[in-house]
Design a protein around this motif. Structure first.
Motif, PDB file in Angstrom:
ATOM      1  N   SER A 166       7.140  -5.456  -5.729  1.00 30.23           N
ATOM      2  CA  SER A 166       6.211  -6.465  -4.946  1.00 30.23           C
ATOM      3  C   SER A 166       5.844  -6.393  -3.598  1.00 30.23           C
ATOM      4  N   SER A 167       4.630  -6.505  -3.309  1.00 29.26           N
ATOM      5  CA  SER A 167       4.390  -6.663  -1.864  1.00 29.26           C
ATOM      6  C   SER A 167       4.316  -5.216  -1.085  1.00 29.26           C
ATOM      7  N   GLY A 184      13.925   2.095 -20.328  1.00 26.52           N
ATOM      8  CA  GLY A 184      14.856   0.922 -20.348  1.00 26.52           C
ATOM      9  C   GLY A 184      14.233  -0.220 -19.509  1.00 26.52           C
ATOM     10  N   LEU A 185      13.236  -0.135 -18.780  1.00 28.05           N
ATOM     11  CA  LEU A 185      12.528  -1.387 -18.150  1.00 28.05           C
ATOM     12  C   LEU A 185      12.419  -2.484 -19.029  1.00 28.05           C
ATOM     13  N   GLU A 186      12.781  -3.558 -18.404  1.00 27.66           N
ATOM     14  CA  GLU A 186      12.615  -4.769 -19.254  1.00 27.66           C
ATOM     15  C   GLU A 186      11.646  -5.786 -18.358  1.00 27.66           C
ATOM     16  N   ASP A 187      11.876  -5.756 -17.143  1.00 22.25           N
ATOM     17  CA  ASP A 187      11.310  -6.674 -16.125  1.00 22.25           C
ATOM     18  C   ASP A 187      10.693  -5.551 -14.933  1.00 22.25           C
ATOM     19  N   LEU A 188       9.178  -5.528 -14.845  1.00 16.93           N
ATOM     20  CA  LEU A 188       8.634  -4.968 -13.685  1.00 16.93           C
ATOM     21  C   LEU A 188       7.629  -5.601 -13.071  1.00 16.93           C
ATOM     22  N   ALA A 189       7.804  -5.668 -11.691  1.00 18.47           N
ATOM     23  CA  ALA A 189       6.923  -6.419 -10.796  1.00 18.47           C
ATOM     24  C   ALA A 189       6.441  -5.651  -9.708  1.00 18.47           C
ATOM     25  N   LEU A 190       4.778  -5.392  -9.848  1.00 20.16           N
ATOM     26  CA  LEU A 190       3.982  -4.453  -8.899  1.00 20.16           C
ATOM     27  C   LEU A 190       3.002  -5.507  -8.339  1.00 20.16           C
ATOM     28  N   ASP A 191       3.094  -6.721  -8.411  1.00 19.71           N
ATOM     29  CA  ASP A 191       2.511  -7.650  -7.726  1.00 19.71           C
ATOM     30  C   ASP A 191       2.070  -7.514  -6.295  1.00 19.71           C
ATOM     31  N   SER A 192       1.059  -7.727  -5.816  1.00 21.68           N
ATOM     32  CA  SER A 192       0.582  -7.745  -4.332  1.00 21.68           C
ATOM     33  C   SER A 192       0.552  -6.430  -4.111  1.00 21.68           C
ATOM     34  N   ASN A 193       0.028  -5.381  -4.545  1.00 21.66           N
ATOM     35  CA  ASN A 193      -0.165  -3.968  -4.212  1.00 21.66           C
ATOM     36  C   ASN A 193      -1.474  -3.579  -4.024  1.00 21.66           C
ATOM     37  N   ARG A 194      -1.723  -2.374  -4.288  1.00 23.26           N
ATOM     38  CA  ARG A 194      -3.215  -2.025  -4.194  1.00 23.26           C
ATOM     39  C   ARG A 194      -3.630  -1.241  -5.431  1.00 23.26           C
ATOM     40  N   LEU A 195      -3.064  -1.604  -6.640  1.00 29.59           N
ATOM     41  CA  LEU A 195      -3.257  -0.810  -7.930  1.00 29.59           C
ATOM     42  C   LEU A 195      -4.740  -1.264  -7.994  1.00 29.59           C
ATOM     43  N   SER A 196      -5.493  -0.337  -8.813  1.00 34.39           N
ATOM     44  CA  SER A 196      -6.796  -0.441  -9.329  1.00 34.39           C
ATOM     45  C   SER A 196      -6.827  -0.186 -10.952  1.00 34.39           C
ATOM     46  N   GLU A 197      -5.840   0.580 -11.321  1.00 31.58           N
ATOM     47  CA  GLU A 197      -5.915   0.732 -12.755  1.00 31.58           C
ATOM     48  C   GLU A 197      -4.324   0.970 -13.268  1.00 31.58           C
TER      49      GLU A 197
END
Length: 294
Positions: free
Chosen positions: A127-128, A143-156
């Motif tokens: 995040s961030s 194996g990922l169960e929890d993935l947080a990518l909030d507050s980045n600059r993703l467009s897709e």
């Protein structure tokens, strides 16, 4: 809960009897030059004993040498949040024992390739940061169960996201995502947080996610009610506030969730909290409320 601060110097802590859990947050003065040199000098002792280390807010600019202390050891949780990291060394991928990795509030611009080597990782928080792309190779992290990518600059998001079939929580809020790939294979997903993006349609495949409990799509540009949600038996929260969902709502929606409440904020359902505030379908007498970020 009040936690008493450990007033010992870093060296004293590392020389102590118990180094299984090291809480070394906010000690930037002891991490001179923003590196882990002091920590790495105790590598022999840490490798065999440490399962958790918190290096939050130390103004670290480099974690080079971290494999010397933990590769081949038993480190399971590593918190590197709120530092000044722009890149991660490839050697981080040598710490195969890692289960949880926190990297939020750094300065990463690319998804670190070394993470693909952490095949036991279940929790990844990025995040961030300033990440612009989630590569298709993320599928290697099955194996990922929890993935947080909030507050980045993703467009897709890549199509391969649908192959992370163990995901239970996916957080991509506050990006610039215009559309989702099909999510229909993520049968373990419990929470989908995609608020404050640029979505004009709900993510495809929602109807197949029988365990889904929380969906946050508020603050987007949705032009229709996600009919797919009607068949989700486990659903408890559906936040659609501040979109462009028109009036009238489909009869099937009203039959399932009830009519709008008098304030035009949410549907009158005892089973699911359906928030619609700030959409054209709400009462014209009730002004939209502030954007809710979940």
């Amino acid at each position: 809960m009040f936690i008493k601060k450990d007033t010992r110097k870093l060296g004293e802590i590392l020389d102590g009897d118990d180094v299984s859990k090291l809480k070394l947050a906010r000690r930037k003065r002891e991490f001179k030059g923003g590196t882990l040199a002091t920590l790495c000098r105790s590598s022999r002792k840490l490798k065999g004993s440490t399962t958790y280390i918190n290096l939050y807010a130390n103004e670290l600019t480099s974690i080079s040498g971290i494999h010397q202390a933990f590769a081949g050891g038993c480190l399971r949780e590593l918190n590197l949040g709120n530092n000044l990291l722009k890149i991660l060394p490839q050697e981080l991928g040598e710490i195969k024992s890692l289960r949880s990795l926190w990297l939020e509030d750094n300065q990463l611009e690319k998804f670190p390739e070394c993470l693909y080597e952490l095949d036991r990782l279940t929790c990844l928080r990025l995040s961030s940061n300033k990440i612009t792309k989630l590569p298709a190779q993320v599928v290697m992290m099955r194996g990922l169960e929890d993935l947080a990518l909030d507050s980045n600059r993703l467009s897709e998001l890549p199509e391969t996201l649908n192959e992370l079939v163990g995901l239970r929580r996916l957080n991509v809020r506050q990006n610039k995502i215009m559309a989702f790939p099909d999510l229909g294979a993520l049968h373990e997903l419990l929470t989908l947080a995609a608020s404050s993006n640029l979505l004009e349609a709900p993510p495809p495949g929602l109807a197949k996610l029988a365990k889904l409990e929380e969906v946050y799509l508020n603050g987007n540009k949705l032009k229709e009610f996600p009919i797919e949600s009607l068949g989700l038996g486990a659903l408890k929260t559906l936040n659609l506030a501040n979109n462009q969902i028109p009036n009238p709502l489909p009869p099937s929606v009203l039959e399932k969730y009830g009519e709008l409440d008098p304030k035009g904020i949410k549907l009158d359902s005892d089973e699911v909290d359906v928030v619609l505030r700030g959409n054209p379908c709400c009462s014209s007498e009730a002004p939209p409320g502030p954007i809710e970020i979940q």
